[in-house]
Design a protein around this motif. Structure first.
Motif, mmCIF file in Angstrom:
data_model
loop_
_atom_site.group_PDB
_atom_site.id
_atom_site.type_symbol
_atom_site.label_atom_id
_atom_site.label_comp_id
_atom_site.label_asym_id
_atom_site.label_seq_id
_atom_site.Cartn_x
_atom_site.Cartn_y
_atom_site.Cartn_z
ATOM 1 N N GLY A 226 -6.071 -14.329 -5.495
ATOM 2 C CA GLY A 226 -5.921 -14.143 -6.868
ATOM 3 C C GLY A 226 -6.037 -12.625 -7.046
ATOM 4 N N ILE A 227 -5.884 -12.169 -8.370
ATOM 5 C CA ILE A 227 -5.933 -10.717 -8.495
ATOM 6 C C ILE A 227 -6.388 -10.457 -10.063
ATOM 7 C CG2 ILE A 227 -3.372 -10.679 -9.159
ATOM 8 C CD1 ILE A 227 -3.399 -7.742 -8.316
ATOM 9 N N TYR A 228 -7.164 -9.759 -10.157
ATOM 10 C CA TYR A 228 -7.725 -9.156 -11.513
ATOM 11 C C TYR A 228 -7.090 -7.736 -11.887
ATOM 12 C CZ TYR A 228 -10.487 -7.205 -15.385
ATOM 13 O OH TYR A 228 -10.878 -6.505 -16.479
ATOM 14 N N PHE A 229 -6.459 -7.846 -13.000
ATOM 15 C CA PHE A 229 -5.562 -6.858 -13.432
ATOM 16 C C PHE A 229 -6.387 -6.175 -14.698
ATOM 17 C CE2 PHE A 229 -1.425 -5.292 -15.158
ATOM 18 C CZ PHE A 229 -1.153 -4.224 -14.209
ATOM 19 N N ALA A 230 -6.827 -4.924 -14.397
ATOM 20 C CA ALA A 230 -7.442 -4.270 -15.351
ATOM 21 C C ALA A 230 -6.573 -3.948 -16.755
ATOM 22 C CB ALA A 230 -8.080 -2.844 -14.908
ATOM 23 N N LEU A 231 -5.337 -3.655 -16.313
ATOM 24 C CA LEU A 231 -4.622 -3.051 -17.579
ATOM 25 C C LEU A 231 -4.132 -4.265 -18.667
ATOM 26 C CD1 LEU A 231 -2.138 -0.723 -15.618
ATOM 27 C CD2 LEU A 231 -4.400 -0.146 -16.945
ATOM 28 N N THR A 232 -4.502 -5.562 -18.264
ATOM 29 C CA THR A 232 -4.196 -6.870 -19.258
ATOM 30 C C THR A 232 -5.495 -7.378 -19.305
ATOM 31 O OG1 THR A 232 -3.541 -8.163 -17.260
ATOM 32 C CG2 THR A 232 -1.735 -6.824 -18.667
ATOM 33 N N GLY A 233 -6.513 -7.058 -18.449
ATOM 34 C CA GLY A 233 -7.953 -7.817 -18.614
ATOM 35 C C GLY A 233 -7.767 -9.291 -18.040
ATOM 36 N N GLU A 234 -6.826 -9.384 -17.465
ATOM 37 C CA GLU A 234 -6.712 -11.081 -16.718
ATOM 38 C C GLU A 234 -7.166 -11.291 -15.270
ATOM 39 O OE1 GLU A 234 -2.660 -12.326 -18.879
ATOM 40 O OE2 GLU A 234 -2.360 -10.552 -17.605
ATOM 41 N N ALA A 235 -7.745 -12.439 -15.159
ATOM 42 C CA ALA A 235 -7.853 -12.706 -13.890
ATOM 43 C C ALA A 235 -6.733 -13.765 -13.603
ATOM 44 C CB ALA A 235 -9.277 -13.848 -13.695
ATOM 45 N N ASN A 236 -5.683 -13.235 -12.594
ATOM 46 C CA ASN A 236 -4.610 -14.213 -12.310
ATOM 47 C C ASN A 236 -4.890 -14.713 -11.072
ATOM 48 O OD1 ASN A 236 -2.510 -12.768 -14.164
ATOM 49 N ND2 ASN A 236 -3.777 -11.166 -13.240
ATOM 50 N N ILE A 237 -4.483 -16.158 -10.966
ATOM 51 C CA ILE A 237 -4.816 -17.074 -9.951
ATOM 52 C C ILE A 237 -3.776 -17.646 -9.130
ATOM 53 C CG2 ILE A 237 -6.100 -19.004 -9.197
ATOM 54 C CD1 ILE A 237 -7.935 -16.817 -10.306
ATOM 55 N N ASN A 238 -3.485 -17.546 -7.971
ATOM 56 C CA ASN A 238 -2.249 -18.122 -6.936
ATOM 57 C C ASN A 238 -3.082 -19.664 -6.964
ATOM 58 O OD1 ASN A 238 -0.965 -19.211 -4.992
ATOM 59 N ND2 ASN A 238 -1.401 -17.690 -3.517
ATOM 60 N N VAL A 239 -1.871 -20.572 -7.495
ATOM 61 C CA VAL A 239 -2.174 -21.883 -7.610
ATOM 62 C C VAL A 239 -1.693 -22.740 -6.295
ATOM 63 C CG1 VAL A 239 -2.412 -21.816 -10.125
ATOM 64 C CG2 VAL A 239 0.000 -22.054 -9.070
#
Length: 393
Positions: A226-239
């Motif tokens: 996973g990766i948190y991206f500060a420029l969009t405020g999103e928690a992105n998850i590898n599924v």
């Protein structure tokens, strides 16, 4: 071309931007970035920026992107890559046969450089500030004195026992394999911090729904869940990985959302949030995740104790652990059935993984994360201090 578009084009070409404004636009990102590097040695200033600049802006961005069920990070990065390729190709075509082509190339590349500086400067104030401010452990008065072997062994036993108990409570198929529901895990993750935030009020902030990544295959190949991206405020998850540890992965990215910047602290917070959530799936993932750090540490400190505790793990725990391990190992190789192709693609995959690790490791070390990628496992001290000081062992 119709008359309207021709007139608009002529009007656009007649616009003359004052040189002073152009200079200001070019200099501003240098000032923004330079100010960060000049002030990053002052923890209190960085803490103020993390609380009153980074946190509210990232929360606002998270609120905006929460509207969409897909990852805006992936959309933006894909658009940037396509646009960059197009712009560079166009630059080559436009300047190839012109006089003073290097001057023309310079003029076309300047906007790219200025844009990159803006992005980096904003990223510094939205995310990098957190690496130079007092961390979660310091703000919550963890001593960081290290642990003794007896406490390490005792806490590891607790985690092993709880993992064993919970492994029998989660849903499994006829073969004994975990069959979690991804949508349910994503939905339940929104409430995973409710209990832990009562003990640590700094974790009571707003979180947003995690985003499943379309390019999960690429994340798998590079070895990240996973990766948190500060420029969009999103928690992105590898599924793609087995779902058994996904709850802890999502909790880790949510910890970043709540302002836990350091990786070891985010791991600790994710594990504690999971095991105190009163949600069996998250509890199991938390204890299982904790064991991935505690058991290797115990093996180094006391191999006989490691062997003894490892032998007590239920078959279900071993099966789940092996499923995760085998998945990540499989991402290191490519198997198409064509030996030459497999060799080349496997080499490329490994090189890509090493390159990503090297860049991220250097990034962490450049921002006072002295252990680099090893900081992911440094949460052991925090786990043990938490359990010992609260008489949980």
């Amino acid at each position: 071309m119709n008359v309207t578009s021709t007139t608009a084009k002529k009007w656009y070409q007649k616009i003359v931007v004052p040189r002073s404004i152009i200079i200001a636009i070019c200099v501003l990102p240098i000032i923004i970035t330079g100010l960060f590097y000049a002030l990053r040695g002052f923890p209190l200033i960085m803490q103020w920026a993390a609380l009153y600049i980074s946190a509210p802006v990232r929360s606002f961005l998270g609120m905006l992107t929460d509207i969409y069920p897909f990852s805006m990070m992936e959309v933006l990065i894909t658009a940037v890559i396509i646009g960059l390729i197009y712009y560079i190709a166009q630059t080559i075509l436009v300047t190839a046969r012109r006089r003073e082509k290097w001057k023309k190339i310079g003029k076309r590349l300047l906007p790219l450089l200025v844009t990159a500086l803006y992005i980096w400067g904003i990223f510094c104030w939205l995310w990098n500030v957190g690496y130079h401010a007092p961390g979660f452990a310091e703000r919550n008065r963890f001593t960081g004195r290290g642990v003794n072997v007896q406490n390490l062994e005792a806490v590891t036993r607790v985690f092993a026992q709880r993992a064993n108990e919970l492994s029998l409570m989660v849903a499994r198929d006829e073969g004994g394999n975990y069959v979690g529901n991804r949508r349910q895990i994503f939905a339940d993750s929104m409430y995973v911090f409710e209990n832990i935030s009562q003990e640590f009020p700094c974790l009571s902030g707003r979180i947003f729904r995690p985003k499943p990544m379309v390019f999960s295959w690429l994340m798998s190949r590079t070895g990240y869940g996973g990766i948190y991206f500060a420029l969009t405020g999103e928690a992105n998850i590898n599924v793609q990985p087995p779902y058994i540890l996904m709850p802890a992965t999502i909790a880790h990215e949510h910890a970043h959302t709540l302002g836990v910047f350091a990786e070891d602290e985010a791991n600790f917070v994710a594990i504690m949030a999971s095991i105190t959530s009163e949600n069996i799936v998250f509890e199991y993932a938390g204890y299982l995740k904790g064991l991935t750090y505690l058991l290797p540490a115990l093996r180094t400190a006391n191999e006989s104790a490691w062997l003894e505790i490892s032998s007590t793990l239920y078959a279900e725990v071993i099966r789940d652990w092996n499923a995760v391990y085998n998945f990540w190992q499989a991402q290191r190789t490519v198997d198409t059935g064509l030996l030459v192709v497999d060799t080349v693609l496997t080499t490329v995959t490994e090189a890509m993984r090493e390159s990503v690790d090297m860049v991220y490791d250097a990034f962490l070390r450049a921002h006072d994360q002295e252990l680099g990628l090893m900081s992911y496992g440094a949460c052991v001290d925090l786990i043990i201090e938490y359990f010992v000081t609260r008489n949980l062992v």
